[in-house]
Every structure is written in structure tokens, then in C-alpha cells.
Design an enzyme around this catalytic site. Structure first.
Site, mmCIF file in Angstrom:
data_model
loop_
_atom_site.group_PDB
_atom_site.id
_atom_site.type_symbol
_atom_site.label_atom_id
_atom_site.label_comp_id
_atom_site.label_asym_id
_atom_site.label_seq_id
_atom_site.Cartn_x
_atom_site.Cartn_y
_atom_site.Cartn_z
ATOM 1 N N LEU A 126 -4.134 -37.195 -71.852
ATOM 2 C CA LEU A 126 -3.271 -36.509 -70.884
ATOM 3 C C LEU A 126 -3.733 -35.077 -70.670
ATOM 4 O O LEU A 126 -3.592 -34.517 -69.579
ATOM 5 C CB LEU A 126 -1.823 -36.499 -71.388
ATOM 6 N N GLY A 127 -4.269 -34.491 -71.700
ATOM 7 C CA GLY A 127 -4.770 -33.123 -71.630
ATOM 8 C C GLY A 127 -5.568 -32.816 -72.876
ATOM 9 O O GLY A 127 -5.354 -33.415 -73.930
ATOM 10 N N ALA A 129 -7.088 -29.437 -75.158
ATOM 11 C CA ALA A 129 -7.009 -27.991 -75.347
ATOM 12 C C ALA A 129 -8.019 -27.559 -76.399
ATOM 13 O O ALA A 129 -8.937 -28.310 -76.744
ATOM 14 C CB ALA A 129 -5.593 -27.595 -75.730
ATOM 15 N N SER A 130 -7.841 -26.364 -76.922
ATOM 16 C CA SER A 130 -8.853 -25.781 -77.801
ATOM 17 C C SER A 130 -8.983 -26.507 -79.133
ATOM 18 O O SER A 130 -10.086 -26.687 -79.646
ATOM 19 C CB SER A 130 -8.516 -24.318 -78.062
ATOM 20 N N ALA A 132 -7.096 -29.588 -79.988
ATOM 21 C CA ALA A 132 -6.725 -31.002 -80.018
ATOM 22 C C ALA A 132 -6.625 -31.554 -78.600
ATOM 23 O O ALA A 132 -6.754 -30.817 -77.619
ATOM 24 C CB ALA A 132 -5.384 -31.169 -80.744
ATOM 25 N N GLN A 133 -6.398 -32.861 -78.521
ATOM 26 C CA GLN A 133 -6.109 -33.494 -77.242
ATOM 27 C C GLN A 133 -4.964 -34.485 -77.440
ATOM 28 O O GLN A 133 -4.704 -34.933 -78.563
ATOM 29 C CB GLN A 133 -7.347 -34.188 -76.677
ATOM 30 N N ASP A 280 2.605 -19.167 -77.680
ATOM 31 C CA ASP A 280 1.510 -19.722 -76.883
ATOM 32 C C ASP A 280 2.034 -20.373 -75.598
ATOM 33 O O ASP A 280 1.736 -21.535 -75.318
ATOM 34 C CB ASP A 280 0.729 -20.751 -77.708
#
Length: 495
Positions: A126-127, A129-130, A132-133, A280
Site C-alpha cells: 500500500l505504501g 517508507a524509510s 518499512a512497507q 511524524d
């Protein structure tokens, strides 16, 4: 060796870019010699090329570098548009781990294969990031879940990244003694291990959900502890659009002003009342949707790995400072800025906190709306104060650093939504400051009469704010009716 060389080149590029901006801003180059239009186009071209290279370097090195890129991509009110638009992809479209790597992490941490745990598991995340996913999946009992899987090499890489950062920061210190960036290394050393522990993230999520349970417009996804580890986190699946996606909100008839007000309430409560702050809130971590059943607008807050716990002294001083800023009480602005470590740089400190010019701070930030001219002035002058900014960041309490970051990200969301000039955020902040200071005073008195007096003053001040808010709404409705009448007069409808 090649990877180390690339990382060294990455940090060197960032250092050289910062140095170039600094030199340019300090009149080593005079743009007027070339003509304003010509120079403007040239600078825009250089910004775009540099932003693309920076994005490529962040993606190549991943981990810590992507976190830096995510923050930069949210600074719409401060950085050139070429940087923010290019780096925004890092909020949810960072480099992905392969399915083979995802299976390996799940196998090592949960002791089973994906097909043994899930009825279905989407290969496409789904997405990303720095650190994890996230993948959408369905458990064997039919529950739909979001599975957050840490990138397999991020643990080992992060410690090397921090060491490299430390070496480069020391090198910058030798080249430019006026720059103080060691605080950046200290913060990375403290925060990264916490963000890499997904069990800590789950505990934070449950804590903040309990603290803010009175907000019916906030959704914190439930954690499924039986299938969560330090590198794998299973959560309730909740769908929504990113908070900076105005097109999504228009399609789903979600009021951007309502979302902005709700977000202000959430963070004012966290900072001023609870002292437990989600640090964040980049757009990939803040989703919006219509609540199933009620149809009301709802904010979904994700990624609870990074929180700042504020000491009571810091929180109360910060409350007093914001009250002083809203009331334009400059003596108290100076007093509480200096109590928070700003020293003689308190004017710069106030400008950094509010992202307003010193002139606007003096006039009262709640009285003078943000203008395009003021935003341009702040963007153009930011580089001139880099040495003072670095000095200030090196002296304020460590708690303030993540507050600055949080303020930056929230301000970026307001810019994307077009709600930054709204007075509602200041009203919400005032309410929370009044409540927090009154609660502190009541806890520190034994007199029933004094507690009653404090409660009465608190209720009176909150009533004043509500009355002011009502007047602003009535004025807005009256202005809208006048505009409508004017349009009808100018363009009468034919019968």
C-alpha cells in the site's frame, strides 16, 4: 565499498548544497547583475536538478536518508517548490523491499510462512517508507489487516548511517565553524532505535488512542499483538486518502477547513495538555475519510514509532510562550523564549516557532493573517540566518527539536490545504493552554477556595474564546451573504 562511496557522496552533496545556498544568500553572488527574470529561471532549473539528484540519492541509500527527504518534502512554506514537489514521493512511494525479503522477515519473526498465516496477502505494498512497507492482507479468520514489515537491512544500515553522519558533521564543523549540527546526530542516535522497535510503536498507538478517545473524529488502528514483533506489526486495516490530497477530499465531499481544525485540536491536546506528542505527521502518516455509517470526516493517524514525552516544566513554559505569542505580549515572549533556551536569539526563536516574520509576531500572529508576501520574505531570508538557526538548535532543550519538526510538518499540511491563514488553530491552542495551566495551578494548591477560583477563571476564559469564535463565524456568514447579494446584483438571473 561502492555503497559506502555513494553514501559519502550523498552527504557531501547535501553539505555542498547547503554551503552553496549559504554563500549565495550572503551576497557572494549578486543575482541583480543578470536580470531578475533570467536569474529566477536559472535558479529554478538548478533547484529542480538538485532536488531530483537528492531524491535519487535518498532512494539509493534508503533508511535514514529517506527520513531526511520526507521531512524536506513537507516544508512547503519554507523550501523552493522544486524541492518539495520532487521529494513528496518519499512520503509513501519510497523504494520497496522485494516479496522474497518480506517473506523472509515474516518467516524469521513469526515462525510461519505467509500462506499459513493469511488467507490472502497483496504482493504490492500500500505504501513504502524509510523503515518499512505496509501490505494489505486477510487473516484466516476473515479479518482485514495492514501488515507493516521492516526493511530487512535497515537495522544494520542505520547504525552505519549515523556513524557516517557524525563524521560528516564534524567535517562541516571544521569547514564552517559557525554551523552547529551535532544535535542532529544526537537525536538520530536516540530516536532511530525506538522507531525500529515496532512493539514500542504498538504501545504508543494504544496509549495515544486512550488519551484522545474523547475525539470522535480521530481513528487509531487497533493493534493485533498476537502476530506482532519488533519487525512486524499487524494492525486493523483502515482506508483513506492522504491529508494533503485536496482532490480526494473534493471527490468525497470532505471539508478541508474541518480537517484542518480537527488536526489542530489533536496536536494542541497532545502538546499542551498531555505532553505526549506524535512527531511524524508527514502526509503519508495522516489519512482522512468519511466515517462508515455516520458520514462524518475522520482523521486516521498512522506510524506511532516516534513520540516526544515533554517534561512538565517544558510543557508549561511552552504553554506560556504560545499564550504570549497569541496575545502579542512581547515581554513574556522574551521571558519564556529564554526559559526555553533561546537566549538573545529569542526573536529568531519566535519566528521559527510561528513561521512568521518578526513584524507579524510583534503585531500579534492571531491578528495578522499570513500573506503571500510574508511567506516569500521568510523563504528568501531563511538562508541568511543558517548560522544563527544552527546555533539556536544546538542550545534549546532536546525536546524542542522534535516539536520544531512536528510544527514544520503540520504547517506543510496547512499550506497544502490552503488553511494556514485560519484563526481556528490559534483558538484551539489557546483553549488547551488555558486548560493545561489551570490544571497545573489546581494541582499545586491545597485551598478549596483557590481551586474554585481557578476553575471559575478557566471557565470564563474558555467562554471568551467560544464567544470570539462565534463572532468570527457570524462575521464570515455575513460576509458570505454580502458577497452573494453583490453577485446577484451584478449578474441578475433572467426570468
Amino acid at each position: 565499498m561502492a555503497r559506502k562511496a555513494l553514501k559519502l557522496a550523498s552527504w557531501t552533496s547535501m553539505v555542498l548544497a547547503a554551503s552553496g545556498v549559504y554563500l549565495y544568500s550572503n551576497k557572494y553572488l549578486d543575482p541583480n547583475d543578470f536580470g531578475a527574470v533570467r536569474v529566477g529561471r536559472a535558479v529554478a532549473t538548478v533547484h529542480l536538478r538538485s532536488a531530483r539528484r537528492l531524491c535519487e540519492l535518498c532512494c539509493a541509500n534508503r533508511g535514514t536518508f529517506i527520513k531526511v527527504g520526507q521531512h524536506l518534502g513537507a516544508l512547503d512554506y519554507l523550501l523552493p517548490e522544486e524541492y518539495t514537489s520532487t521529494l513528496k514521493v518519499l512520503h509513501s512511494q519510497a523504494p520497496q523491499s522485494s516479496m522474497q525479503e518480506v517473506r523472509q522477515v515474516i518467516r524469521e519473526d513469526l515462525g510461519k510462512e505467509i500462506h499459513d498465516l493469511f488467507m490472502s496477502f497483496d504482493d504490492t505494498p500500500l505504501g513504502a517508507a524509510s523503515l518499512a512497507q505496509v501490505h494489505k492482507a486477510v487473516l484466516r479468520d476473515g479479518r482485514m489487516v495492514a501488515v507493516k514489515v521492516q526493511h530487512p537491512k535497515v537495522q544494520a544500515q542505520s547504525s552505519k548511517d549515523i556513524l557516517l553522519m557524525e563524521v560528516l558533521v564534524l567535517a562541516v564543523k571544521q569547514l564552517f565553524p559557525e554551523f552547529e549540527f551535532m544535535w542532529l546526530v544526537d537525536e538520530a542516535k536516540k530516536n532511530l532505535p525506538l522507531e525500529l522497535d515496532f512493539l514500542n510503536e504498538g504501545r504508543n498507538a494504544e496509549k495515544v488512542a486512550q488519551m484522545l478517545k474523547h475525539f470522535d473524529f480521530l481513528k487509531i488502528p487497533r493493534i493485533y499483538w498476537e502476530l506482532s514483533t519488533k519487525r512486524v506489526l499487524l494492525m486493523e486495516f483502515v482506508d483513506g486518502g492522504q491529508v494533503n490530497d485536496r482532490d480526494y477530499m473534493e471527490r468525497n465531499k470532505i471539508d478541508v477547513n474541518e480537517i484542518s481544525r480537527h488536526l489542530g485540536k489533536i496536536y494542541s491536546e497532545m502538546i499542551f495538555v498531555n505532553g505526549f506528542v506524535h512527531c511524524d505527521p508527514h502526509p503519508g502518516n495522516v489519512l482522512v475519510r468519511k466515517q462508515p455509517g455516520t458520514g462524518k470526516a475522520e482523521i486516521i493517524l498512522l506510524d506511532h514509532g516516534l513520540y516526544q514525552v515533554l517534561t512538565e516544566k517544558f510543557r508549561l513554559d511552552y504553554c506560556q510562550l504560545w499564550q504570549s505569542l497569541i496575545q502579542a505580549d512581547m515581554k513574556r515572549v522574551k521571558k519564556y523564549s529564554q526559559r526555553l533556551g533561546a537566549g538573545e536569539l529569542y526573536p529568531l526563536f519566535a519566528c521559527m516557532l510561528t513561521a512568521r516574520s518578526w513584524d507579524s509576531v510583534n503585531r500579534g500572529i492571531s491578528q495578522a493573517p499570513v500573506t503571500a508576501t510574508e511567506d516569500l520574505e521568510i523563504r528568501n531570508n531563511a538562508a541568511n540566518y543558517l548560522p544563527q538557526i544552527s546555533q539556536l538548535l544546538n542550545h534549546v532543550p532536546r525536546q524542542m527539536l522534535l516539536i520544531f519538526k512536528t510544527n514544520d510538518l503540520l504547517r506543510g499540511i496547512e499550506v497544502a490545504l490552503g488553511t494556514r491563514a485560519s484563526a481556528s488553530s490559534f483558538l484551539n491552542m489557546s483553549r488547551c493552554c488555558i486548560r493545561a495551566l489551570a490544571e497545573h495551578r489546581k494541582r499545586n494548591t491545597c485551598s478549596f477556595f483557590r481551586r474554585t477560583q481557578i476553575s471559575f477563571c478557566e471557565a470564563f476564559h474558555l467562554w471568551q474564546i467560544s464567544l470570539h469564535e462565534l463572532i468570527l463565524r457570524v462575521q464570515g456568514l455575513r460576509l458570505a451573504s454580502w458577497l452573494l447579494a453583490l453577485l446577484c446584483w451584478l449578474f441578475p438571473t433572467p426570468h
